[in-house]
Design a protein around this motif. Sequence first.
Motif, PDB file in Angstrom:
ATOM      1  N   VAL A 284       0.827  -1.111  -0.024  1.00  7.43           N
ATOM      2  CA  VAL A 284      -0.007   0.142   0.050  1.00  7.43           C
ATOM      3  C   VAL A 284       0.832   1.272   0.012  1.00  7.43           C
ATOM      4  O   VAL A 284       0.680   2.177  -0.670  1.00  7.43           O
ATOM      5  CB  VAL A 284      -0.998   0.002   1.258  1.00  7.43           C
ATOM      6  N   HIS A 285       2.068   1.194   1.150  1.00  6.14           N
ATOM      7  CA  HIS A 285       2.670   2.477   1.047  1.00  6.14           C
ATOM      8  C   HIS A 285       3.565   2.564  -0.295  1.00  6.14           C
ATOM      9  O   HIS A 285       3.670   3.893  -0.768  1.00  6.14           O
ATOM     10  CB  HIS A 285       3.797   2.232   2.103  1.00  6.14           C
ATOM     11  N   ALA A 286       4.054   1.356  -1.007  1.00  2.02           N
ATOM     12  CA  ALA A 286       4.698   1.621  -2.349  1.00  2.02           C
ATOM     13  C   ALA A 286       3.819   2.213  -3.298  1.00  2.02           C
ATOM     14  O   ALA A 286       4.278   2.976  -4.099  1.00  2.02           O
ATOM     15  CB  ALA A 286       5.396   0.378  -2.650  1.00  2.02           C
ATOM     16  N   ALA A 287       2.643   1.763  -3.334  1.00  2.97           N
ATOM     17  CA  ALA A 287       1.918   2.252  -4.470  1.00  2.97           C
ATOM     18  C   ALA A 287       1.408   3.864  -4.340  1.00  2.97           C
ATOM     19  O   ALA A 287       1.448   4.538  -5.247  1.00  2.97           O
ATOM     20  CB  ALA A 287       0.364   1.501  -4.225  1.00  2.97           C
ATOM     21  N   ILE A 288       1.257   4.139  -2.975  1.00  2.00           N
ATOM     22  CA  ILE A 288       1.102   5.659  -2.608  1.00  2.00           C
ATOM     23  C   ILE A 288       2.462   6.549  -2.805  1.00  2.00           C
ATOM     24  O   ILE A 288       2.561   7.542  -3.489  1.00  2.00           O
ATOM     25  CB  ILE A 288       0.721   5.912  -1.183  1.00  2.00           C
ATOM     26  N   ARG A 289       3.589   5.862  -2.317  1.00  2.00           N
ATOM     27  CA  ARG A 289       4.721   6.576  -2.341  1.00  2.00           C
ATOM     28  C   ARG A 289       6.067   5.851  -2.876  1.00  2.00           C
ATOM     29  O   ARG A 289       6.803   5.421  -1.973  1.00  2.00           O
ATOM     30  CB  ARG A 289       5.267   7.178  -0.794  1.00  2.00           C
ATOM     31  N   PRO A 290       6.086   5.769  -4.300  1.00  2.00           N
ATOM     32  CA  PRO A 290       7.068   4.879  -4.791  1.00  2.00           C
ATOM     33  C   PRO A 290       8.353   5.437  -4.720  1.00  2.00           C
ATOM     34  O   PRO A 290       9.440   4.550  -4.995  1.00  2.00           O
ATOM     35  CB  PRO A 290       6.605   4.665  -6.211  1.00  2.00           C
ATOM     36  N   ASP A 291       8.721   6.876  -4.464  1.00  2.00           N
ATOM     37  CA  ASP A 291       9.725   7.278  -4.269  1.00  2.00           C
ATOM     38  C   ASP A 291      10.354   7.180  -3.044  1.00  2.00           C
ATOM     39  O   ASP A 291      11.680   7.378  -2.795  1.00  2.00           O
ATOM     40  CB  ASP A 291       9.320   9.096  -4.411  1.00  2.00           C
ATOM     41  N   LEU A 292       9.578   6.622  -1.856  1.00  2.00           N
ATOM     42  CA  LEU A 292      10.216   6.377  -0.754  1.00  2.00           C
ATOM     43  C   LEU A 292      10.342   4.793  -0.359  1.00  2.00           C
ATOM     44  O   LEU A 292      11.082   4.386   0.320  1.00  2.00           O
ATOM     45  CB  LEU A 292       9.344   6.927   0.306  1.00  2.00           C
ATOM     46  N   PHE A 293       9.162   3.885  -0.954  1.00  2.00           N
ATOM     47  CA  PHE A 293       9.400   2.470  -0.605  1.00  2.00           C
ATOM     48  C   PHE A 293       9.410   1.755  -1.868  1.00  2.00           C
ATOM     49  O   PHE A 293       9.024   2.060  -2.738  1.00  2.00           O
ATOM     50  CB  PHE A 293       7.730   2.306  -0.190  1.00  2.00           C
ATOM     51  N   VAL A 294      10.239   0.775  -1.622  1.00  2.33           N
ATOM     52  CA  VAL A 294      10.619  -0.086  -2.564  1.00  2.33           C
ATOM     53  C   VAL A 294       9.716  -1.415  -2.632  1.00  2.33           C
ATOM     54  O   VAL A 294       9.611  -1.926  -1.755  1.00  2.33           O
ATOM     55  CB  VAL A 294      12.071  -0.671  -2.290  1.00  2.33           C
TER      56      VAL A 294
ATOM     57  N   TYR B  87       0.185   8.082   5.755  1.00  7.86           N
ATOM     58  CA  TYR B  87       0.701   8.693   4.517  1.00  7.86           C
ATOM     59  C   TYR B  87      -0.588   9.440   4.032  1.00  7.86           C
ATOM     60  O   TYR B  87      -1.594   8.826   3.767  1.00  7.86           O
ATOM     61  CB  TYR B  87       1.237   7.654   3.687  1.00  7.86           C
ATOM     62  N   GLU B  88      -0.311  10.476   3.396  1.00  5.94           N
ATOM     63  CA  GLU B  88      -1.284  11.112   2.743  1.00  5.94           C
ATOM     64  C   GLU B  88      -1.525  10.397   1.321  1.00  5.94           C
ATOM     65  O   GLU B  88      -0.736   9.747   0.736  1.00  5.94           O
ATOM     66  CB  GLU B  88      -0.633  12.684   2.241  1.00  5.94           C
ATOM     67  N   GLY B  89      -2.704  10.156   0.819  1.00  2.16           N
ATOM     68  CA  GLY B  89      -3.230   9.489  -0.098  1.00  2.16           C
ATOM     69  C   GLY B  89      -3.770   8.203   0.405  1.00  2.16           C
ATOM     70  O   GLY B  89      -4.236   7.501  -0.570  1.00  2.16           O
ATOM     71  N   ASN B  90      -3.508   7.704   1.474  1.00  4.32           N
ATOM     72  CA  ASN B  90      -4.076   6.417   2.012  1.00  4.32           C
ATOM     73  C   ASN B  90      -5.375   6.640   2.844  1.00  4.32           C
ATOM     74  O   ASN B  90      -5.533   6.627   4.084  1.00  4.32           O
ATOM     75  CB  ASN B  90      -3.138   5.907   3.375  1.00  4.32           C
ATOM     76  N   GLU B  91      -6.299   6.940   1.900  1.00  6.39           N
ATOM     77  CA  GLU B  91      -7.697   7.630   2.342  1.00  6.39           C
ATOM     78  C   GLU B  91      -8.441   6.366   2.903  1.00  6.39           C
ATOM     79  O   GLU B  91      -9.281   6.767   4.138  1.00  6.39           O
ATOM     80  CB  GLU B  91      -8.534   8.031   1.225  1.00  6.39           C
TER      81      GLU B  91
END
Length: 163
Positions: free
Chosen positions: A26-36, A130-134
């Motif tokens: 979920v986090h990688a989908a929202i923030r691929p710049d942070l999560f591998v 995380y922003e985007g994790n509605e």
Amino acid sequence: MDLVIRRAENCDIAGIGRLLCQVHGVHAAIRPDLFVVGKRKYDDAQLSEIIADENAPVYVCVADGEVAGYVFLRIQRDNSPSHRAMTTLYIDDLCVDENVRGQGIGHKLFAFAEKFASEIGAYNITLHVYEGNETARRFYNSLGMKVQYTALEKIVSPENEVK
């Protein structure tokens, strides 16, 4: 479904690891710049250490013998001279297996954390979303959580992203 919430043990590491992969996805989908993609927050050795830490207890919800959810807690004590002395229970991570969501397990884990917070004399419970994790935001809002503060960022060098 028979649900039991109990302190995590090393025998739960595989189940916790499976859920950590779901959260990380979920986090990688929202923030691929942070999560591998394809990774997770803790490896098995780190999980074993965390499970043994009295100031960072982990609880699992077991349904029919399988880890169906977990909550990672962290007890934080603020004795800063500029703040009122207080204990905060920080929810580092809460996850319910995507295959059994919508059955009240997340509510039970949060209620368990609330009871734990009360027992240790905590003033409040905090967590980050995380922003985007509605989905997570709606879930926590439904439990009475409110925004405490907003963390802002500005990406200054996207070319310096760690690859």
